[in-house]
Write a protein that holds these residues in place. Sequence first.
Motif, PDB file in Angstrom:
ATOM      1  N   SER A 348       0.867  -1.163   0.128  1.00  0.00           N
ATOM      2  CA  SER A 348      -0.111  -0.036  -0.064  1.00  0.00           C
ATOM      3  C   SER A 348       0.901   1.310  -0.091  1.00  0.00           C
ATOM      4  O   SER A 348       2.161   1.001   0.468  1.00  0.00           O
ATOM      5  N   ALA A 349       0.442   2.412  -0.490  1.00  0.00           N
ATOM      6  CA  ALA A 349       0.959   3.516  -0.607  1.00  0.00           C
ATOM      7  C   ALA A 349       1.319   4.108   0.930  1.00  0.00           C
ATOM      8  O   ALA A 349       2.139   4.735   1.264  1.00  0.00           O
ATOM      9  N   LEU A 350      -0.007   3.971   1.984  1.00  0.00           N
ATOM     10  CA  LEU A 350       0.484   4.623   3.362  1.00  0.00           C
ATOM     11  C   LEU A 350       1.612   3.515   3.883  1.00  0.00           C
ATOM     12  O   LEU A 350       2.427   4.349   4.625  1.00  0.00           O
ATOM     13  N   TYR A 351       1.708   2.416   3.567  1.00  0.00           N
ATOM     14  CA  TYR A 351       2.930   1.572   4.187  1.00  0.00           C
ATOM     15  C   TYR A 351       4.160   2.242   3.646  1.00  0.00           C
ATOM     16  O   TYR A 351       5.200   2.473   4.441  1.00  0.00           O
ATOM     17  N   ASN A 352       4.372   2.551   2.421  1.00  0.00           N
ATOM     18  CA  ASN A 352       5.545   2.912   1.664  1.00  0.00           C
ATOM     19  C   ASN A 352       5.780   4.366   2.297  1.00  0.00           C
ATOM     20  O   ASN A 352       6.897   4.681   2.599  1.00  0.00           O
ATOM     21  N   ASP A 353       4.699   5.170   2.770  1.00  0.00           N
ATOM     22  CA  ASP A 353       4.847   6.410   3.331  1.00  0.00           C
ATOM     23  C   ASP A 353       5.510   6.294   4.408  1.00  0.00           C
ATOM     24  O   ASP A 353       6.425   7.189   4.809  1.00  0.00           O
ATOM     25  N   GLY A 354       4.867   5.399   5.276  1.00  0.00           N
ATOM     26  CA  GLY A 354       5.584   5.061   6.767  1.00  0.00           C
ATOM     27  C   GLY A 354       7.012   4.585   6.547  1.00  0.00           C
ATOM     28  O   GLY A 354       7.803   5.125   7.571  1.00  0.00           O
ATOM     29  N   ALA A 355       7.300   3.782   5.629  1.00  0.00           N
ATOM     30  CA  ALA A 355       8.654   3.017   5.482  1.00  0.00           C
ATOM     31  C   ALA A 355       9.825   4.216   5.037  1.00  0.00           C
ATOM     32  O   ALA A 355      10.822   4.574   5.581  1.00  0.00           O
ATOM     33  N   ASP A 356       9.151   5.156   4.202  1.00  0.00           N
ATOM     34  CA  ASP A 356      10.055   6.351   3.700  1.00  0.00           C
ATOM     35  C   ASP A 356      10.325   7.374   5.117  1.00  0.00           C
ATOM     36  O   ASP A 356      11.366   7.925   5.291  1.00  0.00           O
ATOM     37  N   TRP A 357       9.063   7.641   5.961  1.00  0.00           N
ATOM     38  CA  TRP A 357       9.393   8.359   6.949  1.00  0.00           C
ATOM     39  C   TRP A 357      10.421   7.702   7.998  1.00  0.00           C
ATOM     40  O   TRP A 357      10.847   8.281   8.678  1.00  0.00           O
ATOM     41  N   VAL A 358      10.659   6.256   8.342  1.00  0.00           N
ATOM     42  CA  VAL A 358      11.339   5.905   8.788  1.00  0.00           C
ATOM     43  C   VAL A 358      12.903   6.384   8.242  1.00  0.00           C
ATOM     44  O   VAL A 358      13.954   6.638   9.163  1.00  0.00           O
ATOM     45  N   GLY A 359      12.964   6.325   7.186  1.00  0.00           N
ATOM     46  CA  GLY A 359      14.191   6.762   6.376  1.00  0.00           C
ATOM     47  C   GLY A 359      14.479   8.047   6.853  1.00  0.00           C
ATOM     48  O   GLY A 359      15.716   8.534   7.129  1.00  0.00           O
ATOM     49  N   VAL A 360      13.511   8.993   6.600  1.00  0.00           N
ATOM     50  CA  VAL A 360      13.593  10.470   7.286  1.00  0.00           C
ATOM     51  C   VAL A 360      14.094  10.503   8.951  1.00  0.00           C
ATOM     52  O   VAL A 360      15.041  11.119   9.013  1.00  0.00           O
ATOM     53  N   LEU A 361      13.611   9.662   9.518  1.00  0.00           N
ATOM     54  CA  LEU A 361      13.868   9.644  10.934  1.00  0.00           C
ATOM     55  C   LEU A 361      15.416   9.040  11.230  1.00  0.00           C
ATOM     56  O   LEU A 361      15.912   9.668  12.136  1.00  0.00           O
ATOM     57  N   PHE A 362      15.644   8.054  10.246  1.00  0.00           N
ATOM     58  CA  PHE A 362      17.168   7.755  10.298  1.00  0.00           C
ATOM     59  C   PHE A 362      17.933   8.772  10.127  1.00  0.00           C
ATOM     60  O   PHE A 362      19.156   9.024  10.633  1.00  0.00           O
ATOM     61  N   GLY A 363      17.464   9.291   9.003  1.00  0.00           N
ATOM     62  CA  GLY A 363      18.568  10.597   8.690  1.00  0.00           C
ATOM     63  C   GLY A 363      18.702  11.766   9.694  1.00  0.00           C
ATOM     64  O   GLY A 363      19.641  12.270   9.533  1.00  0.00           O
ATOM     65  N   VAL A 364      17.372  11.821  10.514  1.00  0.00           N
ATOM     66  CA  VAL A 364      17.414  12.787  11.486  1.00  0.00           C
ATOM     67  C   VAL A 364      18.453  12.582  12.726  1.00  0.00           C
ATOM     68  O   VAL A 364      19.473  13.399  12.876  1.00  0.00           O
ATOM     69  N   TYR A 365      18.492  11.227  12.887  1.00  0.00           N
ATOM     70  CA  TYR A 365      19.381  10.799  13.950  1.00  0.00           C
ATOM     71  C   TYR A 365      20.936  10.816  13.671  1.00  0.00           C
ATOM     72  O   TYR A 365      21.988  11.337  14.193  1.00  0.00           O
ATOM     73  N   ASN A 366      20.995  10.578  12.249  1.00  0.00           N
ATOM     74  CA  ASN A 366      22.560  10.417  11.630  1.00  0.00           C
ATOM     75  C   ASN A 366      22.955  11.785  11.656  1.00  0.00           C
ATOM     76  O   ASN A 366      24.054  12.066  11.892  1.00  0.00           O
ATOM     77  N   GLY A 367      22.166  12.649  11.193  1.00  0.00           N
ATOM     78  CA  GLY A 367      22.341  14.061  10.930  1.00  0.00           C
ATOM     79  C   GLY A 367      22.777  14.765  12.164  1.00  0.00           C
ATOM     80  O   GLY A 367      23.828  15.514  12.084  1.00  0.00           O
ATOM     81  N   PHE A 368      22.166  14.623  13.014  1.00  0.00           N
ATOM     82  CA  PHE A 368      22.128  15.200  14.308  1.00  0.00           C
ATOM     83  C   PHE A 368      23.425  14.692  14.864  1.00  0.00           C
ATOM     84  O   PHE A 368      24.180  15.334  15.761  1.00  0.00           O
ATOM     85  N   ALA A 369      23.776  13.525  14.711  1.00  0.00           N
ATOM     86  CA  ALA A 369      25.145  12.771  15.214  1.00  0.00           C
ATOM     87  C   ALA A 369      26.223  13.412  14.592  1.00  0.00           C
ATOM     88  O   ALA A 369      27.385  13.623  15.261  1.00  0.00           O
ATOM     89  N   ALA A 370      26.237  13.771  13.216  1.00  0.00           N
ATOM     90  CA  ALA A 370      27.377  14.367  12.660  1.00  0.00           C
ATOM     91  C   ALA A 370      27.301  15.825  13.225  1.00  0.00           C
ATOM     92  O   ALA A 370      28.602  16.043  13.386  1.00  0.00           O
ATOM     93  N   VAL A 371      26.500  16.471  13.689  1.00  0.00           N
ATOM     94  CA  VAL A 371      26.498  17.742  14.274  1.00  0.00           C
ATOM     95  C   VAL A 371      27.320  17.717  15.707  1.00  0.00           C
ATOM     96  O   VAL A 371      28.277  18.469  16.136  1.00  0.00           O
ATOM     97  N   VAL A 372      26.709  16.857  16.400  1.00  0.00           N
ATOM     98  CA  VAL A 372      26.946  16.485  17.778  1.00  0.00           C
ATOM     99  C   VAL A 372      28.217  16.099  17.982  1.00  0.00           C
ATOM    100  O   VAL A 372      29.059  16.233  19.201  1.00  0.00           O
TER     101      VAL A 372
END
Length: 506
Positions: A348-372
Amino acid sequence: MKRKPVLSFWQVWNMSFGFLGIQFGFALQNANVSRIFQTLGSDVDRLAVLWLAAPVTGLIVQPIIGHYSDKTWGKLGRRRPYFLVGAILASLALFVMPNSPLLWVAVGTLWIMDASINISMEPFRAFVGDMLPSEQRTQGFAMQSFFIGTGAVVASLLPYMLSNWFGIANVASGDELIPPSVKWSFYIGGSVFFLAVLWTVIRTKEYSPEELKAFEEEKILSNPEAKVTAKSAIELLGAFVRNGVLFSVAGIVLSFLFYHFDLEKELYILSGGLLVFGMVQLLTAFLSKQRKTNNGLVEVITDMMNMPKTMGQLAVVQFFSWFALFSMWIYSTPAVTGYVFGATDTTSALYNDGADWVGVLFGVYNGFAAVVAFLLPVIARYTNRKVTHAIALILGGLGLASFYVVRDPNILIISMLGVGVAWASILSMPYAILTGSLPAEKMGTYMGIFNFFIVIPQILAASILGFFMTHVFGGESIMALLLGGASMLIAAVTVLFVDDVDSPDK
């Protein structure tokens, strides 16, 4: 005798740059492999066992690569040949993974990919220990954390960016199984992996064995506490036999119990691992008794038995830290798509939207790790490395546990900031503390052995989380993230008991 010279900012930059590529591949794997497995037909309670490729290959490959890189010296130096070979193999695997036609092909490719990433990754840790003096090691590992975070944030966001910014389809069509946005992300990742590692190979040089020996003599002279007293394999013969019998019996008994009570087959990974480790100890004892000690197996197991006190203390910290991380990597996609987005249909499109959001969340923690990453050495100067790591782990544990109470996808970004702080510290502080306690001539071997305490909790997680998911958590993936948060808080407490023998504040 002489001390290691202090390197310039750009020298540290160049020697760490390859980690940008390594983490690019690693992040693509973490954020998308569960998605690929589910798309190819895997049940959610089987994800953990399918992920076994990562910890098992690390358990086997890293100590072997570390041992032989300690003994290598040629035109490319000591560690750089392994950087290059691993990069070539991992890049090829990244091109193959999204084109897997069947689940078993994807699982096999993950094994190859992870083995190749480990070939490149392990020598990079030892490389910092080889090249930097004590006062620069925190900076060196923090620089690695920066590149890990930077590579991971881009890699984690790639499917989302390709889909939403460049119009590449996020849902497979026709006979395709994997969405084009995921495929192109892996193609880009394979290219970046190779080129980043090649930069480090070309732009750095290594100290000769003679120079490293002189540096080690000076370190021991100035800090006798850092000297490691080791027993020979013959002296450890009784310990090999005792441990071999103990672990073998434990593995057999647990296997019988799992069979008798007809429990999940994944649990045999735990009992089988104990049995294999026991048999390895007994084989080491046999070879030692025959005076056949000049081989990689006996040398690695002997070094493990002789590990410095600091390394044993850090092993406990690593165990709980990486159990938490592995829980997050396995179950973030089903937890977010099911618990937050309310989607269970993987097509479903909703599942893939959620899976993409996990990628965003992973990007957030990795990006913040780069700054910190660059803030951690500053905090360590005002406190010390142990306190800095404890603070980071507390923030990470709270962030991970908060997934249980947060139902708004956007607020989860705040949760991942805490995880990002912990991730930056996990990638730097334990290694900065550990390196000063290790003998230079065995730096690679001990870094490989130290990886045991990263992969063992991952193997344990893969063994028991499926059981907990079925019998305790009722199939609710979100509970695995809550358990991970608790595990990270335990790690925060245990790090305070570590003896940092080479701390700059001593």
